[in-house]
Scaffold this motif. Structure first.
Motif, mmCIF file in Angstrom:
data_model
loop_
_atom_site.group_PDB
_atom_site.id
_atom_site.type_symbol
_atom_site.label_atom_id
_atom_site.label_comp_id
_atom_site.label_asym_id
_atom_site.label_seq_id
_atom_site.Cartn_x
_atom_site.Cartn_y
_atom_site.Cartn_z
ATOM 1 N N GLY A 1 0.761 -1.265 0.132
ATOM 2 C CA GLY A 1 -0.026 -0.137 -0.068
ATOM 3 C C GLY A 1 0.846 1.309 -0.060
ATOM 4 N N PRO A 2 0.504 2.306 0.405
ATOM 5 C CA PRO A 2 -0.923 2.531 1.196
ATOM 6 C C PRO A 2 -2.223 2.687 0.177
ATOM 7 C CG PRO A 2 0.057 4.828 0.770
ATOM 8 C CD PRO A 2 0.998 3.607 0.268
ATOM 9 N N TYR A 3 -3.359 2.174 0.486
ATOM 10 C CA TYR A 3 -4.481 1.996 -0.125
ATOM 11 C C TYR A 3 -5.566 2.987 0.233
ATOM 12 C CZ TYR A 3 -6.558 -1.027 3.419
ATOM 13 O OH TYR A 3 -7.215 -1.383 4.714
ATOM 14 N N LEU A 4 -5.339 3.813 1.380
ATOM 15 C CA LEU A 4 -6.192 4.897 1.872
ATOM 16 C C LEU A 4 -5.559 5.865 2.662
ATOM 17 C CD1 LEU A 4 -9.168 5.671 1.645
ATOM 18 C CD2 LEU A 4 -9.704 4.785 3.766
ATOM 19 N N ILE A 5 -5.753 7.165 2.949
ATOM 20 C CA ILE A 5 -5.227 7.949 3.620
ATOM 21 C C ILE A 5 -6.128 8.811 4.059
ATOM 22 C CG2 ILE A 5 -3.638 10.039 3.915
ATOM 23 C CD1 ILE A 5 -1.874 8.994 1.521
#
Ligand code: GLU
Length: 276
Positions: free
Chosen positions: A123-127
């Motif tokens: 990832g990252p896949y979301l912040i």
């Protein structure tokens, strides 16, 4: 004495029989790395975070993390019916990975340096960022600093938001529960004054109980969600990163976000670039 040894002998026999019965089950329960039957993949996630990862009353799983994990599993060659879900509470995530009880974890799992000493992250896949949830009728908590006025704050053991409060606001009365749903229950019945964790998680709870809660203040951290996996398994990490990139590029990421977190009122962000 004779009666004693007889007793202990029969105990031993019973013990051996019990072991003989239990062993094959034990072998199926933990066979192969990542646990589960060999044709299944065991994935760790939360069971109580609406919009992100929920185990529903009928046994099905739903949420953004669930959809991301399902997409990744698909790219690794596992159809949805080959997924075995395992609950991964915040404080147990590194352990579950290190002990091979799961193949990977998608569970609002922030990438941090201290966790990266024990596990690897794709990832990252979301912040997102840490925020505060209060009851709708509350007007004296407006942001992190107002928590120091003798307010009782709830967060979860082993989470980055709990750690941040301990580091930055040592005077705040922090209660650490095992799950955020337990914190939200305590907020509802007045046992605590606020709940802190990532904004997307709080938004999910707020949407679940319309009118009961509100998010206050601005996010005060950056949480980059990664998929946790066994340290050193660079082959798996690359495959998961490729899957996440494909999910983002194909529009499946946006679709999953809109479906799961749109109802919570969060506008869809740009998917983050995946680390190399
Ligand atoms: N993202 C934060 C963490 O990994 C908070 C959410 C959670 O506890 O799952 O600790």
């Amino acid at each position: 004495m004779a009666a004693m040894s007889q007793l202990s002998l029969s105990k031993r026999v019973i013990g051996a029989v019990a072991l003989a019965i239990a062993l094959p089950f034990a072998a199926t329960a933990c066979g192969g790395s990542g646990g589960g039957d060999s044709d299944k993949i065991v994935i760790g996630t939360k069971y109580d975070q609406p919009g992100l990862a929920m185990k529903n009353p009928n046994g099905t799983m739903s949420g953004f993390d669930v959809d991301v994990a399902t997409y990744v599993a698909g790219e690794l060659g596992y159809a949805p019916d080959k997924i075995q879900w395992k609950e991964a509470p915040s404080a147990q995530r590194e352990n579950l990975i290190q002990n091979d009880q799961v193949k990977f974890i998608a569970a609002t799992y922030s990438i941090t340096d201290s966790r990266a000493e024990k596990v690897d992250f794709a990832g990252p896949y979301l912040i997102t960022g840490q925020s505060l949830l209060v009851r709708s009728d509350s007007d004296d908590i407006t942001g992190e600093a107002s928590l120091e006025n003798n307010k009782i704050l709830c967060s979860v053991a082993g989470s980055t938001p709990a750690q941040k409060i301990k580091d930055k606001y040592p005077g705040v009365q922090l209660q650490q529960y095992d799950t955020y749903s337990a914190c939200v229950e305590a907020l509802k019945n007045g046992a605590v004054d606020a709940v802190t964790t990532d904004e997307v998680i709080l938004a999910g709870y707020a949407a679940q109980s319309p009118g009961a809660f509100k998010i206050v203040g601005e996010p005060f951290s950056e949480e980059r969600y990664g998929i946790g996996l066994k340290k050193g398994d660079s082959e798996l990490r690359t495959k998961i990163n490729d899957a996440l990139k494909k999910m983002e590029d194909s529009g499946a990421w946006k679709e999953a976000f809109d479906k799961n977190l749109g109802p919570a009122g969060i506008s869809t962000p740009q998917p983050p670039p995946i680390d190399k």
